[in-house]
Design an enzyme around this catalytic site. Sequence first.
Site, PDB file in Angstrom:
ATOM      1  N   ASP A 164       0.864  -1.191   0.000  1.00 60.35           N
ATOM      2  CA  ASP A 164       0.000   0.000   0.000  1.00 60.35           C
ATOM      3  C   ASP A 164       0.898   1.237   0.000  1.00 60.35           C
ATOM      4  OD1 ASP A 164      -2.193   1.779   0.396  1.00 60.35           O
ATOM      5  OD2 ASP A 164      -3.318   0.202   1.391  1.00 60.35           O
ATOM      6  N   HIS A 202       2.184   2.080  -3.230  1.00 58.96           N
ATOM      7  CA  HIS A 202       1.274   3.068  -3.823  1.00 58.96           C
ATOM      8  C   HIS A 202       1.824   4.483  -3.720  1.00 58.96           C
ATOM      9  CE1 HIS A 202      -2.342   0.110  -3.253  1.00 58.96           C
ATOM     10  NE2 HIS A 202      -1.374  -0.388  -3.994  1.00 58.96           N
TER      11      HIS A 202
END
Length: 400
Positions: A224, A247
């Site tokens: 993430d 991310h």
Amino acid sequence: MDMGSIIYSLGRVFLLFFLLVWETEGRDQAKYFDVGKYGAVDDGKTDNSQAFLDAWKEACQWKGTARVVVPGGTFKLYPVIFSGPCNGPIAFLIKGTLSATTNPSTFSAHSWINFRYIDQLTVTGGGTLDGQGASAWHLNNCKTNPQCQALPISMSFDFITNARVEYIRSYDSKNAHFKIFGCHNMGFRKIKISAPADSPNTDGIKIGSSYRIRIARSTIATGDDCVAMVHGSRKIHISKVVCGPGHGISIGSLGGNDKEDDVVGVTVKNCTFLGTDNGVRIKTWASPYTSKASNFTFQDIFMDDVLNPITIDQEYCPNPPCNQQTSSNVQISDVTYKNIWGSSSSEVAVSFRCSKTCPCKNVLLDSIKMSHSNPRGRLRSFCKYAKGSSYGSQSPPSCL
Ligand SMILES: *[C@@H]1O[C@H](CO)[C@@H](O)[C@H](O)[C@H]1NC(C)=O
Ligand SMILES: *[C@@H]1O[C@H](CO)[C@@H](O)[C@H](O)[C@H]1NC(C)=O
């Protein structure tokens, strides 16, 4: 030699001697609390939480500098809360490996290792946190699993002031690796974070309601966000961080509720993004809640094969459909992107999707030199309700 210089030399000798004694005394004052002496065993199986808590309790009560020591070896540890306030500065030295449990009865804990209400905390030692995430990730995938639950964060800091966290490795967290909430003046350095690219919600470092946080010289490879800054983050400095996979470095999502939500003063400098989904991103919900996101600088950044290198998304909707009756009421302003170079794996390397009610203000692009990862690909920019200006070379051509 005249009298003056003799006195001066003697003075110097005494001063050095005094400093030496003072230093040694200072070091001697630190008292060590080895978890082994409190019954912890490094067999990788026994739950050592009580032994750790006993060591912590005595260290925290010590009127002076205290050091809790986790020696080499693998220590199984169930969720623990190390709470202050303590009577003096306290360090938590992890030399070996702490291994989280795979027992589902512990998965509802907010965090695995939680430090709370402590001033002058140091967490260091060159050791490792093994979050044992693979035992739980299937429960954490909120996109596909309706029984999705909030799994424990590997190490969380709540209401900590004047602290350092350095030389720690964290891998395979069940949820985020580190979380910082309600903290002030904390430095993270030489942290190594890793989890598989497809592991759900394994943010590297998540920051909220905190002030003066520095993250430097660290590598974050995860499923993430590498670093996520949410509501109430102020004066955050990130430098020399290598991020990827993951991310990217994100501000937001903001505007999700009516809590005090402003994020003000973030600098991201001398960072590298390797194959991440996003580079530097600001995201807000299209919702009626008002807040402010301002004074951000993203500078001297290299991106290699990044899907969305530079993005502002004020229509953030990760799991459609979203209720987008209104446009975002988060005011984004004073955002500078300076000296950013490398490659984009999608066509839109720069995207500013701002809000109709609160258009982005004073967005500056200065020396952006991106190319497409595919040598035959071309890049473009996208601007919607974005106001600002651009300087220096611009590839893709600026739409500001
Ligand atoms: C903006 O950020 C810079 C760098 O963090 C800081 O020095 C400056 O005081 C901030 N300005 C405002 C208005 O917050
Ligand atoms: C940051 O990156 C810039 C550009 O590559 C470089 O000139 C500068 O020396 C770097 N700063 C540090 C502190 O490494």
